[in-house]
Write an enzyme that holds these catalytic residues in place. Structure first.
Site, PDB file in Angstrom:
ATOM      1  N   GLU A  49      19.164  10.730 -14.993  1.00 43.02           N
ATOM      2  CA  GLU A  49      18.269  11.032 -13.802  1.00 43.02           C
ATOM      3  C   GLU A  49      17.295  10.641 -14.820  1.00 43.02           C
ATOM      4  OE1 GLU A  49      18.081  14.495 -11.168  1.00 43.02           O
ATOM      5  OE2 GLU A  49      20.548  13.785 -10.208  1.00 43.02           O
ATOM      6  N   ASP A  60      10.249  20.765  -7.866  1.00 43.18           N
ATOM      7  CA  ASP A  60      10.174  21.475  -9.220  1.00 43.18           C
ATOM      8  C   ASP A  60      10.281  22.765  -9.326  1.00 43.18           C
ATOM      9  OD1 ASP A  60      11.525  18.790  -9.880  1.00 43.18           O
ATOM     10  OD2 ASP A  60       9.611  18.065  -9.300  1.00 43.18           O
ATOM     11  N   TYR A 175      23.199  13.782  -2.876  1.00 46.03           N
ATOM     12  CA  TYR A 175      22.774  14.975  -4.333  1.00 46.03           C
ATOM     13  C   TYR A 175      22.884  16.801  -3.308  1.00 46.03           C
ATOM     14  CZ  TYR A 175      19.836  17.166  -7.571  1.00 46.03           C
ATOM     15  OH  TYR A 175      19.376  17.839  -8.755  1.00 46.03           O
TER      16      TYR A 175
END
Length: 263
Positions: A49, A60, A175
């Protein structure tokens, strides 16, 4: 069949789980970043990734936010990120690369141009966290038409009503975000993750890869044991931020990959 599809078929035939690593493109600088990325496959990484640096990330945590800032301050752009992928492809034509980031840089470049350039650079899949299924016509469907997997995130708050919509048009793998919150904020627990993976598997044949909150070889093994593989990002990026040598970073990655592969 994309490189991602081929990799999962290969792992399934071998009875192995996948290990996926995340690094921010251009962190701490272009040349070091390229050296790290080139070393990942030999360290046991099945899928890379590659973070696309962006000024205003949403999912994030501080570790990856700071990596993005370092990268941007070093002159990284979407073009330079594609250049890095292209340079990697000069010596590796098999390891899948998933570009992970946000829609703004792609939108600014133009979707059609971006998809042509990404495919040419050797990108295999996209994770664009701020494009929900309701916006599939923006990028997801054009990306799949261009031969790129579009990988969606499912989370602990993705309930049974929402899940089918999330899975629609998803390809490559799903994911699963193991925690509620940002990257690097908490530790994933296999006892929590296992039932959620089973719930998602009841609605899709795609591999389920679990990320967020995995930071040790033991944790990598535990999570991979209840899923189709594990993703580690912040723990690796932290080593880069600390100024560890490329050899030490790759040795750490290998320990994580060995953990997942032993599941």
């Amino acid at each position: 069949m994309t490189r991602i599809d081929a990799k999962f078929a290969e792992l399934k035939a071998a009875g192995m789980k996948a290990f996926v690593s995340y690094v921010m493109a251009g962190d701490p600088d272009f040349d070091t970043s390229l050296e790290i990325v080139k070393g990942l496959p030999d360290a046991g990484v099945d899928i890379i990734e590659l973070g696309l640096p962006f000024t205003d990330p949403m999912a994030d945590g501080p570790t990856i936010q700071l990596a993005g800032q370092r990268s941007l301050e070093g002159g990284m752009t979407l073009q330079r990120t594609l250049d890095l992928a292209r340079a990697f492809r000069e010596t590796d034509d098999t390891t899948p690369i998933v570009l992970m980031g946000y829609y703004n840089p792609i939108y600014s470049r133009g979707v059609d141009k971006f998809l042509v350039d990404a495919k040419e650079a050797g990108i295999d899949g996209l994770i664009v966290v701020d494009l929900p299924p309701e916006e599939d016509s923006e990028l997801c469907i054009p990306a799949q038409a261009a031969g790129l997997n579009f990988i969606r995130l499912a989370t602990p708050t993705t309930d049974d009503k929402r899940l089918p919509r999330v899975l629609q048009n998803t390809s490559g793998f799903v994911y699963y975000v193991s925690i509620t919150g940002i990257t690097g904020a908490a530790e994933a627990e296999a006892t929590d993750v296992g039932p959620e993976v089973a719930r998602i598997k009841s609605q899709t044949d795609l591999p389920i890869i679990v990320g967020f909150g995995i930071n040790t070889p033991e944790k990598s093994r535990a999570i991979a044991s209840v899923a189709d593989g594990a993703v580690v990002g912040s723990a690796i990026v932290s080593r880069i931020a600390a100024g560890d040598s490329v050899a030490d970073i790759l040795a750490f990655v290998k320990s994580l990959a060995d953990g997942a592969h032993s599941a």
